[in-house]
Scaffold this active site. Structure first.
Site, PDB file in Angstrom:
ATOM      1  N   GLU A  31      -6.093 -11.000  -0.529  1.00  0.00           N
ATOM      2  CA  GLU A  31      -6.853 -10.748   0.713  1.00  0.00           C
ATOM      3  C   GLU A  31      -8.365 -10.726   0.437  1.00  0.00           C
ATOM      4  O   GLU A  31      -9.085  -9.867   0.875  1.00  0.00           O
ATOM      5  CB  GLU A  31      -6.414  -9.416   1.336  1.00  0.00           C
ATOM      6  CG  GLU A  31      -4.917  -9.329   1.567  1.00  0.00           C
ATOM      7  CD  GLU A  31      -4.494  -8.035   2.232  1.00  0.00           C
ATOM      8  OE1 GLU A  31      -5.358  -7.293   2.730  1.00  0.00           O
ATOM      9  OE2 GLU A  31      -3.277  -7.745   2.264  1.00  0.00           O
ATOM     10  N   GLU A  74       0.808  -1.243   0.000  1.00  0.00           N
ATOM     11  CA  GLU A  74       0.000   0.000   0.000  1.00  0.00           C
ATOM     12  C   GLU A  74       0.835   1.283   0.000  1.00  0.00           C
ATOM     13  O   GLU A  74       0.632   2.187   0.807  1.00  0.00           O
ATOM     14  CB  GLU A  74      -0.948  -0.017   1.221  1.00  0.00           C
ATOM     15  CG  GLU A  74      -1.812  -1.262   1.268  1.00  0.00           C
ATOM     16  CD  GLU A  74      -2.663  -1.385   2.525  1.00  0.00           C
ATOM     17  OE1 GLU A  74      -2.749  -0.432   3.307  1.00  0.00           O
ATOM     18  OE2 GLU A  74      -3.246  -2.468   2.722  1.00  0.00           O
TER      19      GLU A  74
HETATM   20  O1  G3I Z   1      -2.053  -7.421  19.206  1.00  0.00           O
HETATM   21  C1  G3I Z   1      -2.635  -6.227  19.764  1.00  0.00           C
HETATM   22  C2  G3I Z   1      -3.061  -6.480  21.190  1.00  0.00           C
HETATM   23  O2  G3I Z   1      -1.915  -6.725  21.983  1.00  0.00           O
HETATM   24  C3  G3I Z   1      -3.819  -5.251  21.710  1.00  0.00           C
HETATM   25  O3  G3I Z   1      -4.300  -5.515  23.003  1.00  0.00           O
HETATM   26  C4  G3I Z   1      -4.981  -4.953  20.762  1.00  0.00           C
HETATM   27  C5  G3I Z   1      -5.794  -3.747  21.214  1.00  0.00           C
HETATM   28  O4  G3I Z   1      -5.152  -2.573  20.784  1.00  0.00           O
HETATM   29  O5  G3I Z   1      -4.458  -4.668  19.451  1.00  0.00           O
HETATM   30  C6  G3I Z   1      -3.823  -5.833  18.923  1.00  0.00           C
HETATM   31  O6  G3I Z   1      -3.338  -5.510  17.639  1.00  0.00           O
HETATM   32  C7  G3I Z   1      -4.375  -5.470  16.655  1.00  0.00           C
HETATM   33  C8  G3I Z   1      -3.946  -6.414  15.522  1.00  0.00           C
HETATM   34  O7  G3I Z   1      -4.863  -6.331  14.429  1.00  0.00           O
HETATM   35  C9  G3I Z   1      -3.887  -7.872  15.994  1.00  0.00           C
HETATM   36  O8  G3I Z   1      -5.183  -8.263  16.386  1.00  0.00           O
HETATM   37  C10 G3I Z   1      -4.433  -4.047  16.124  1.00  0.00           C
HETATM   38  O9  G3I Z   1      -4.979  -3.226  17.137  1.00  0.00           O
HETATM   39  C11 G3I Z   1      -5.336  -4.002  14.905  1.00  0.00           C
HETATM   40  O10 G3I Z   1      -5.247  -2.714  14.303  1.00  0.00           O
HETATM   41  C12 G3I Z   1      -4.832  -5.018  13.877  1.00  0.00           C
HETATM   42  O11 G3I Z   1      -5.711  -4.970  12.764  1.00  0.00           O
HETATM   43  C13 G3I Z   1      -5.172  -5.588  11.581  1.00  0.00           C
HETATM   44  C14 G3I Z   1      -4.998  -4.523  10.501  1.00  0.00           C
HETATM   45  O12 G3I Z   1      -4.530  -5.129   9.287  1.00  0.00           O
HETATM   46  C15 G3I Z   1      -3.986  -3.497  10.950  1.00  0.00           C
HETATM   47  O13 G3I Z   1      -4.036  -2.419  10.077  1.00  0.00           O
HETATM   48  C16 G3I Z   1      -6.172  -6.625  11.090  1.00  0.00           C
HETATM   49  O14 G3I Z   1      -6.215  -7.700  12.032  1.00  0.00           O
HETATM   50  C17 G3I Z   1      -5.748  -7.171   9.734  1.00  0.00           C
HETATM   51  O15 G3I Z   1      -6.775  -7.991   9.177  1.00  0.00           O
HETATM   52  C18 G3I Z   1      -5.500  -6.031   8.747  1.00  0.00           C
HETATM   53  O16 G3I Z   1      -5.016  -6.602   7.569  1.00  0.00           O
HETATM   54  C19 G3I Z   1      -4.699  -5.646   6.537  1.00  0.00           C
HETATM   55  C20 G3I Z   1      -3.542  -6.220   5.740  1.00  0.00           C
HETATM   56  O17 G3I Z   1      -2.449  -6.455   6.612  1.00  0.00           O
HETATM   57  C21 G3I Z   1      -3.159  -5.272   4.611  1.00  0.00           C
HETATM   58  N1  G3I Z   1      -4.314  -5.003   3.758  1.00  0.00           N
HETATM   59  C22 G3I Z   1      -5.460  -4.462   4.490  1.00  0.00           C
HETATM   60  C23 G3I Z   1      -5.890  -5.439   5.582  1.00  0.00           C
HETATM   61  C24 G3I Z   1      -7.107  -4.923   6.288  1.00  0.00           C
HETATM   62  O18 G3I Z   1      -6.816  -3.702   6.929  1.00  0.00           O
END
Ligand code: G3I
Length: 331
Positions: free
Chosen positions: A239, A132
């Site tokens: 994805e 991205e």
């Molecule tokens: O691991 C932490 C945890 O320790 C903490 O307590 C919790 C609360 O803040 O956050 C956890 O991290 C989260 C992480 O997912 C793991 O669950 C992040 O907040 C959360 O933002 C993160 O979201 C991920 C997102 O990317 C991040 O931008 C989504 O799961 C994931 O599906 C998403 O995937 C992305 C691809 O990598 C790139 N393309 C877009 C796609 C969707 O956004």
């Protein structure tokens, strides 16, 4: 019946799924093994989770996903080596708390990529090297990330060169969303053509495919695949999910149950269409990966439209096959 998605598509391309460690046990792991032959770590190989501080790598979760893939002979995609999100703050800051210099940042990026790619060299066959980097705004070419601000455009070239040095056999992808959008598609084409003209080692483009009941059209999808194939690039769908709580559905009348029934059938039609196109272009497409296993854990429920739950995948919250599944396998 014994056949799963991977069996229906054995003469086309691997069928993958994005996973977390909680998917690697119990009924979910059984479903993964029945239906899929490729994995992507949803979060555990990203720079923030795996490299939280300068001298500490957190291998635990990524290693367990790698072990699961190796044990069950699943292909494994690495996601991702350079992104504007989930990047640890420390990497952009020098010892005095000031913004790091371009040379230092590129050295840190090279060290990160060399360390991670080397560790998984014999397990990961394809990396999303840069994720991205192209702007969603019509007024600019590249996203104004800290990578761009500090390094300029060549952080992209460098990331691909570092990954290739670390594993010359790995397939290297540029991964992005809204690729079907003509303005963004043109910018991504320009970026990738530029990389190829400079001899930068890039294998293909990852079309994330976070789609909805109303997009893409068949024509836009075919045009996009043909455009990148014309560069000699491989194409992967990296994805895939089809959002059902899109604006369309939110405006519909009728009870939730009625709207769910309609969106399930529209979703099945959309999945049927996109897989018709994927099969038609199997010469260029060497992987199709769903983003998450089932409607129970879709990332899209963290982005609800007006609080509506989303049902974007082929398996429902009880892991049963939905109408969309049959749209994908019956042809
Ligand atoms: O691991 C932490 C945890 O320790 C903490 O307590 C919790 C609360 O803040 O956050 C956890 O991290 C989260 C992480 O997912 C793991 O669950 C992040 O907040 C959360 O933002 C993160 O979201 C991920 C997102 O990317 C991040 O931008 C989504 O799961 C994931 O599906 C998403 O995937 C992305 C691809 O990598 C790139 N393309 C877009 C796609 C969707 O956004």
């Amino acid at each position: 019946d014994t056949k799963g998605l991977k069996d229906y598509y054995k003469n086309y391309f691997p069928i993958g799924v994005a996973v977390n460690t909680h998917n690697l046990t119990g009924n979910e792991s059984k479903l993964i093994l029945k239906e899929f032959n490729s994995l992507t770590a949803e979060n555990d190989m990203k720079m923030g989770p795996i490299h939280p501080s300068p001298n500490r790598y957190n291998w635990r979760n990524a290693d367990s996903i790698v072990r699961f893939a190796q044990k069950h002979h699943l292909k494994l995609r690495g996601h991702n080596l350079c992104w504007y999100k989930q990047t640890p703050d420390w990497i952009f800051v020098d010892h005095y708390g000031n913004t790091v210099s371009k040379d230092s940042l590129l050295r840190r990026l090279k060290s990160h990529i060399a360390t991670v790619v080397d560790r998984y060299k014999n397990s990961v066959y394809a990396w999303d090297v840069v994720n991205e980097a192209v702007s969603d705004k019509d007024t600019s070419f590249l996203r104004n990330s800290k990578w761009l601000q500090i390094c300029g455009e060549d952080f992209i070239d460098s990331a691909f060169c570092y990954a290739h040095e670390a594993d010359p056999h790995a397939q290297l992808f540029y991964n992005d969303y809204n690729i079907i959008n003509p303005q963004k598609r043109t910018k991504i084409y320009r970026l990738l053509k530029g990389l190829l003209n400079k001899g930068i080692p890039i294998t293909g483009v990852g079309i994330q495919a976070h789609w909805s009941l109303t997009e893409p059209t068949r024509e836009a999808l075919e045009t996009t695949i043909k455009l990148f194939a014309s560069l000699g690039l491989k194409v992967q769908i990296t994805e895939l999910d089809i959002s059902t709580s899109h604006r369309w559905n939110a405006q519909q009348k009728g009870s939730l149950v009625e709207r769910k029934r309609i969106s399930d059938s529209l979703e099945a039609l959309k999945y049927k269409m996109v897989f018709e196109v994927f099969r038609k272009y199997k010469k260029y497409i060497n992987g199709v990966t769903f983003w998450n296993l089932s409607d129970k854990y879709t990332w899209l429920n963290h982005y609800p439209l007006r609080g509506m739950r989303n049902y974007p995948l082929l398996f429902d919250t009880l892991l049963n096959r939905k109408a969309a599944y049959w749209g994908v396998v019956n042809w």
